[in-house]
Design an enzyme around this catalytic site. Structure first.
Site, PDB file in Angstrom:
ATOM      1  N   SER A   1      39.453  44.392  33.594  1.00 26.60           N
ATOM      2  CA  SER A   1      39.396  44.508  35.053  1.00 26.60           C
ATOM      3  C   SER A   1      40.787  44.290  35.614  1.00 26.60           C
ATOM      4  O   SER A   1      41.591  43.537  35.041  1.00 26.60           O
ATOM      5  CB  SER A   1      38.435  43.467  35.645  1.00 26.60           C
ATOM      6  OG  SER A   1      38.541  43.410  37.055  1.00 26.60           O
TER       7      SER A   1
ATOM      8  N   TYR B   1      36.287  34.579  35.898  1.00 26.87           N
ATOM      9  CA  TYR B   1      36.085  35.993  35.586  1.00 26.87           C
ATOM     10  C   TYR B   1      37.421  36.666  35.276  1.00 26.87           C
ATOM     11  O   TYR B   1      37.564  37.375  34.279  1.00 26.87           O
ATOM     12  CB  TYR B   1      35.399  36.686  36.757  1.00 26.87           C
ATOM     13  CG  TYR B   1      35.231  38.173  36.588  1.00 26.87           C
ATOM     14  CD1 TYR B   1      34.225  38.687  35.783  1.00 26.87           C
ATOM     15  CD2 TYR B   1      36.072  39.073  37.241  1.00 26.87           C
ATOM     16  CE1 TYR B   1      34.064  40.055  35.617  1.00 26.87           C
ATOM     17  CE2 TYR B   1      35.920  40.440  37.087  1.00 26.87           C
ATOM     18  CZ  TYR B   1      34.913  40.928  36.276  1.00 26.87           C
ATOM     19  OH  TYR B   1      34.770  42.285  36.117  1.00 26.87           O
TER      20      TYR B   1
END
Length: 268
Positions: free
Chosen positions: A142, A155
């Protein structure tokens, strides 16, 4: 990639979102599939459609990849199924709350799914790919892994791990015929947002998942190591990576840098 001899792709997180679209796209390319996710009902519906539309063979492995007992059969399938030539490491999760509001159990679950399960699956299949001199891994990272400013601390840290892992595996495995790609999506319209507790109405504009995967597969066909579908100017990545590499010769020094050494002066 026409050099992949065995035409089966194993896709994790395949019941919906990015994983389901990867399954659809590889089926359209003629690949048989192994779908891995927790939601058997959705996987069965997807499998039925892909068999009907593309005429491919689709197997289903229902598994919670945070559970080592359920992860183990997926690892074994990757070790032993000689038909599997592509691993799509897509399964992942996030939590909308801040770090101080996340419980240790929540943090552990994110880490187990986003990093531990991913690296165990890569570890299961890599020796076989190396022995064959062929195979590919797609690891879904990501852009958050490059931007702590986004505030998704745990995350983002897991996605930074995925990026680093992919870069390391590329250096180690590419000379042995194995292609490894990291895909770094920006905000994409998938169910992960709602499952993570986000208010969809409060989110910025989202990329559609079909567009994300199609762009990532162009990078795959080009054998990119790092694919950032939302980044218009690829030279920005090249500059970033070159700056990182320029520091490497200065890391291994026998003395601390001058800026960290004590400064002494004569006292009158």
């Amino acid at each position: 990639m026409s050099n992949l001899i065995n035409q089966t792709a194993l896709v994790t997180g395949a019941s919906t979102g990015i994983g389901a679209v990867y399954a659809d796209r590889f089926a359209k390319r003629g690949y048989d599939l192994v779908l891995v996710a927790r939601d058997r009902t959705r996987m069965e519906a997807l499998a039925a459609r892909l068999r009907r539309e593309s005429g491919v063979t689709v197997d289903i492995l229902q598994a919670d990849l945070t559970n080592v007992d359920e992860l183990a059969p997926v690892e074994e399938r990757l070790r032993t199924d000689m038909r599997i030539s592509i691993l799509v490491n897509n399964a992942g999760a996030s939590i909308a709350s801040s770090f101080v509001d996340q419980s240790p159990d929540e943090v552990t679950k994110i880490i187990n799914l986003n990093t531990t399960a991913l690296v165990r699956l890569a570890s299961a299949v890599a020796p076989r790919f190396v022995k064959a001199g062929n195979g590919a891994m797609i690891n879904i990272s990501s852009v958050v892994g490059l931007a702590p400013e986004f505030g998704l601390t745990v995350y983002g840290a897991t996605k930074a791990f995925v990026l680093f892992l992919t870069q390391g595996l590329h250096l180690e495995l590419e000379p042995k015929g194995v292609y490894v790609q990291a895909v770094l999506p920006a905000a994409t319209r998938t169910e992960v947002w709602e499952r993570s507790g986000w208010d969809m109405n409060a989110l910025p504009l989202l990329m559609e998942v079909d567009e994300l995967v199609d762009a990532a597969l162009i990078g795959f066909d080009r054998r990119e190591t790092i694919t950032i579908p939302s980044l218009s100017d690829v030279e920005q990545w090249h500059t970033f990576d070159a700056a990182r590499q320029s520091m490497i010769p200065n890391f291994n020094q026998v003395h601390a840098a001058d800026r960290y050494r004590l400064v002494t002066s004569d006292q009158s």
